[in-house]
Write a protein that holds these residues in place. Structure first.
Motif, PDB file in Angstrom:
ATOM      1  N   PHE C 126       0.823  -1.205   0.000  1.00 22.75           N
ATOM      2  CA  PHE C 126       0.000   0.000   0.000  1.00 22.75           C
ATOM      3  C   PHE C 126       0.853   1.249   0.000  1.00 22.75           C
ATOM      4  N   LEU C 135      -3.355   0.281  -5.400  1.00 23.07           N
ATOM      5  CA  LEU C 135      -3.587   0.812  -4.056  1.00 23.07           C
ATOM      6  C   LEU C 135      -4.867   0.212  -3.476  1.00 23.07           C
ATOM      7  N   PHE C 138      -4.391  -3.557  -2.486  1.00 19.39           N
ATOM      8  CA  PHE C 138      -3.712  -3.736  -1.204  1.00 19.39           C
ATOM      9  C   PHE C 138      -4.559  -3.234  -0.046  1.00 19.39           C
ATOM     10  N   PHE C 139      -5.396  -2.227  -0.292  1.00 18.69           N
ATOM     11  CA  PHE C 139      -6.334  -1.759   0.720  1.00 18.69           C
ATOM     12  C   PHE C 139      -7.287  -2.884   1.094  1.00 18.69           C
ATOM     13  N   TYR C 220     -11.042   6.488   1.830  1.00 16.93           N
ATOM     14  CA  TYR C 220      -9.828   6.316   2.611  1.00 16.93           C
ATOM     15  C   TYR C 220      -9.935   6.977   3.978  1.00 16.93           C
ATOM     16  N   ALA C 259      -2.941   7.642   2.181  1.00 18.90           N
ATOM     17  CA  ALA C 259      -3.579   7.455   0.873  1.00 18.90           C
ATOM     18  C   ALA C 259      -4.221   8.748   0.397  1.00 18.90           C
TER      19      ALA C 259
END
Lengths: 250, 83, 600
Positions: C126, C135, C138-139, C220, C259
């Motif tokens: 991430f 991104l 991986f989140f 996020y 993020a």
């Protein structure tokens, strides 16, 4: 908050949110037009540069292969989570495999279900492997074929042959297969580095487009992902059928 | 073609609403299965066969199966706790 | 250099796969050792990346799919010091948590190590990636591992409820991130952040771009637990095992903020730059509201882990202010604050775990005076209170200095007072708890209602140990001491400010990723001078406040006017997932409306 206040609060916010959605989606290109440059480039290079006729597989396992590695590990982690959540505590003995209401005899599995399930078993397995192996030629690939394969133990369970499920799908072997599939993806990537390229670079001979051996390393990745996905879903099935219980000792 | 697409979109919208408004858990699993099939057909009509394959197997088979098995486990656990 | 950028992601993941199979064959000590060794290897690889990226940020293309002049097709890792530093920090905290957990769980491990390693691999990926969809992947991996780890204590019915709240709210956040990515892909045809930035820069921002920005940021921010998305964090921390809470509070929540910063500066800056003043007001006010609200909730908690969770939310509010100032100083301050706060909070959670291990409760009133024998846990608690107040030379004080200097430079003078308030209240809460538990001061029962209700906490270990083992004491002490003395790291502020300046240079980022342009070293401004008065006065006020609360009955009864609003506030944190989702919808709708109507 009481239910009514919560509902009113939510409906007002949802109306505002719907407005935002409308503003966002109204700016999208017209339906059916404005295909993205990315898609055009992938369509143009998929056969000449990688000899893969299924462009979706080319994107999934070659161009954006690292994303698929992450997705595969999401499945792996989710299976671990399910096994964790379903573990049995010591004072909970293993139950029967049929769900019995008190005072009720479990009716036997109907003959129609048994015949159809048995008839469908072999074609399902063959079809599943067909989809896995032909990923780089026709639509499909490791994930789709793996899920089809994992429905085979379910068919066995449906036709009432529960002991045969245990025989056919030993939990230990399935766990090892799943972990091997997951680790295999990383090993293939590492092998690419060892062969002198970047991680997950397609360095193997590409073969002839439209055959099973086209695409370089993509057939291997397909097999690995198929193994992992079928193993993962079968493990979930076995966990629910109380076959794979982690004893929690005190 | 555009007629197919419009129809299947309407069916998907109706199916999603039906899933939310089905209150009994076991019935909801069956409705989810049917909704998964509708979504698979929608992906196929919009010319995405890979996604349609995944959706049919996962959404119409695996997900409702997991819901029903989880409900069966919960019923069994509750019954054991009462005994 | 062909393998190093991948190692921080690949090493934990492949060890997790191996452990998932071997965990029944190996004795438990072996499996713990393999996991710790893998974590240390990851930390070493990430530290090497940090060192290399300080000279020249690294761009790594997977599959060797380099941009062909028109378009970036493949996935890239765009590694800069802030990302590599965050990955190293995540690995270090995971190592500490694993060392703590090695003697902690009496039962068979049940894939605990494999899940934590997957979590670490996801966090490293991430923080290193330069691709929007990567991104998100991986989140999702981070979230899947976190949900399973949160629900680890399955025999406790509350654990499942807390994990469910966590899972539902964060999945809705992930859905909004995905919607935003879809909108941006439809507009720009790219998924690489640098490519998206260049494609967006050619047109002024219209409603679609603004809505996409709002959705992705809010998604996020749900992970970052700012008001009004913060409700899940206290529930999740109350039920998760203590080593896991270290990771949640120390680095997972801050990843959400990272993020937001990354996607703004890498994707949206070139097109939203004209609106930066309005964005500043928006983000800084969210941060300030979070800091104040969570500090008040923190002081009124009885459960130690919930108290620490609310103090995390409050400090994350201060970090959000730092990020929301949109200057290099603010971002650098937020980065150092993350390090300092994460170390101290990690130590505090491990100390709470020690208390739970020994006394099978973390309720402050139940533990009244019983902690006298646990000298090390007491030390960690007091040192943690000092660290949270921002007494120099702690990491928190260095971060505070940079953030206040940056705020003053753009005219936001009131930020310092918000920060002061949050520091005092959270530190006073920890001090009050520490004095009550370890010295037995203060009343034994709460006289007035309005505080948090008593919560049940199940044991995490099955036998009450007479002695706390050294594997539990050493990581806690090491973390909190490192957090307290972080500012002694040479040139920390200078490196942070320089990295932040580079982070915020969107044109240079795009040029570096898409065209491999070499880096030009920008001259970073001299870092802010130290202002020790802030930290010292904050700690003094905190100590005074805690002492007043504990010893003076009149002080406690004069605060009766706060009972009514406080009970309303507690009522909002009801534990019902429907309430949380209602607030989440409200938050996203409000953010979206503000973005579309006020930014243009």
């Amino acid at each position: 908050m009481t239910r009514r206040i919560r509902l009113k609060f939510f409906l007002v916010s949802a109306a505002a949110l719907a407005l935002c959605f409308f503003w966002g989606y109204a700016g999208l290109p017209a339906f059916g037009h404005g295909s993205s440059i990315y898609a055009d480039i992938v369509n143009a290079i998929s056969v000449p540069q990688r000899h893969i006729t299924d462009a979706v597989t080319a994107v999934n396992f070659d161009i954006r292969g690292f994303d698929t590695l992450g997705e595969e590990f999401i499945l792996f982690t989710s299976v671990l989570g399910v096994i964790l959540l379903m573990r049995r505590t010591k004072d909970e003995p293993a139950g029967d495999h049929e769900d019995k209401a008190p005072g009720r005899k479990v009716p036997p599995v109907s003959d129609a279900v048994r015949v159809i399930a048995l008839l469908l078993l072999a074609p399902t397995i063959v079809f599943g492997w067909y989809i896995v192996v032909h990923g780089q030629v026709t639509p499909g690939g490791g994930f789709q074929g793996g899920v089809i394969l994992s429905s085979a133990p379910l068919l066995l369970y449906l036709c009432g042959s529960y002991p045969k499920v245990r025989g056919a799908a030993a939990p230990r072997l399935i766990e090892i297969a799943e972990a091997l599939g997951a680790a295999g993806y990383i090993v293939i990537g590492g092998a690419c580095v060892a062969l002198g390229g970047m991680f997950l670079e397609n360095l193997l001979p590409l073969g002839k487009a439209g055959t099973l051996t086209s695409g370089g390393m993509v057939p291997f990745i397909n097999l690995g992902v198929g193994l992992e996905v079928s193993g993962g879903f079968t493990l979930i099935l076995l966990v629910y059928l109380e076959e794979l219980m982690e004893e929690k000792e005190s | 073609m555009i007629v197919f697409q419009a129809f299947i979109l309407l069916f998907v919208a109706a199916g999603g609403t039906a899933v939310v408004f089905t209150r009994d858990a076991t019935s909801q699993a069956i409705v989810v299965s049917f909704y998964g099939l509708l979504l698979g057909i929608m992906f196929f009509v919009f010319q995405a066969p890979d996604v349609a394959l995944s959706q049919i197997v996962v959404g119409a088979m695996a997900l409702p199966l997991m819901i029903m098995l989880a409900l069966a486990r919960i019923r069994k656990q509750n019954r054991k706790r009462q005994q | 250099m062909r393998l190093l950028p991948v190692l921080p992601v690949v090493v934990p993941l492949i060890t997790a796969a191996a452990l998932a199979v071997l965990t029944k064959l190996l004795p438990r000590a072996w499996s713990a050792l393999i996991a710790i060794a893998s974590t240390i290897a990851t930390a070493a690889a990430a530290a090497l990346l940090l060192r290399d990226s300080l000279q020249q940020p690294i761009v790594y293309w997977f599959g060797n799919w380099k941009p062909n002049g028109r378009m970036a097709l493949g996935i890239s890792f765009a590694i800069d010091p802030i990302g590599a530093g965050l990955a190293t920090f995540a690995a270090v905290l995971t190592a500490a948590a694993l060392v703590f957990g090695s003697k902690y769980f009496d039962s068979v491990e049940n894939h605990f190590h494999a899940l934590i390693l997957c979590f670490l691999g996801a966090m490293c990926g991430f923080s290193l990636t330069g691709d929007m969809f990567n991104l998100f992947v991986f989140f999702e991996l981070m979230s899947a591992a976190a949900f399973a780890l949160c629900a680890y204590k399955t025999e406790d019915p509350g654990a499942l409820q807390g994990a469910l709240n966590f899972a539902v709210t964060n999945t809705i956040g992930a859905y909004f991130v995905l919607t935003g990515i879809g909108l941006l892909y439809a507009r720009t045809g790219a998924l690489n952040m640098a490519q998206m930035s260049e494609a967006l820069a050619s047109h002024p921002a219209d409603k679609l771009v603004l809505v996409a920005f709002a959705f992705i940021s809010c998604g996020y921010l749900v992970k970052a637990a700012v008001v009004p998305f913060h409700f899940w964090l206290a529930d999740a921390h109350a039920v998760a095992p203590s080593p896991v809470c270290v990771l949640f509070s120390g680095v997972m929540v801050e990843m959400g903020l990272y993020a937001v910063a990354r996607i703004y500066w890498a994707v949206f800056n070139q097109t939203l730059h004209a609106d930066i003043a309005s964005l500043r007001i928006l983000v800084v006010s969210i941060g300030a509201a979070t800091a104040v609200l969570a500090a008040i909730m923190c002081f009124s908690q009885r459960n130690l882990k919930r108290l620490l969770a609310f103090s995390t939310i409050s400090h994350v509010g201060l970090m959000t202010i730092g990020v929301g100032l949109f200057t290099a100083g603010g971002l650098a301050g937020a980065a150092i604050y993350t390090l300092g706060h994460g170390l101290v909070k990690g130590g505090l959670f491990l100390a709470a775990g020690m208390l739970l291990h020994r006394f099978s409760t973390v309720d402050e009133l139940d533990l009244h005076g019983r902690g006298r024998s646990e000298k090390w846990a007491g030390f960690v608690f007091f040192a943690g209170a000092i660290g949270l107040a921002g007494l120099p030379p702690s990491g928190v004080s260095a971060g505070d200095d940079l953030i206040h200097e940056a705020a003053r430079a753009i005219g936001y003078h009131w930020v310092r007072w918000i920060s002061f308030f949050a520091a005092i209240i959270t530190s006073a809460a920890v001090l009050r708890a520490a004095c009550r538990v370890f010295f037995g001061w203060g009343p034994r029962r709460e006289e007035q209602p309005g505080g948090a209700p008593k919560t049940q906490e199940s044991r995490e270990t099955d036998r009450s140990q007479q002695r706390t083992p050294m594997t539990m004491i050493a990581p806690a002490v090491a973390l909190v001491v490192a957090g307290m003395f972080l500012n002694f790291t040479p040139r920390l502020k200078r490196i942070a400010t320089q990295s932040a300046t580079e982070f915020q240079n969107s044109e240079a980022y795009s040029a570096r990723v898409l065209r491999a342009a070499p880096k030009r070293t920008p001259t970073a401004p001299a870092p802010a001078p130290e202002n020790p008065l802030f930290g010292i006065s904050a700690f003094a006020c905190a100590a005074l406040g805690a002492a007043c609360y504990l010893f003076s009955k009149s002080f406690r009864s004069t605060s009766r006017w706060i009972t009514r609003p406080l009970s309303v506030l507690h009522g909002l944190h009801s534990g019902h997932v429907g309430d949380y989702v209602a607030f989440l919808t409200f938050g996203i709708a409000a953010f979206g409306l503000v973005c579309v109507l006020c930014l243009r």
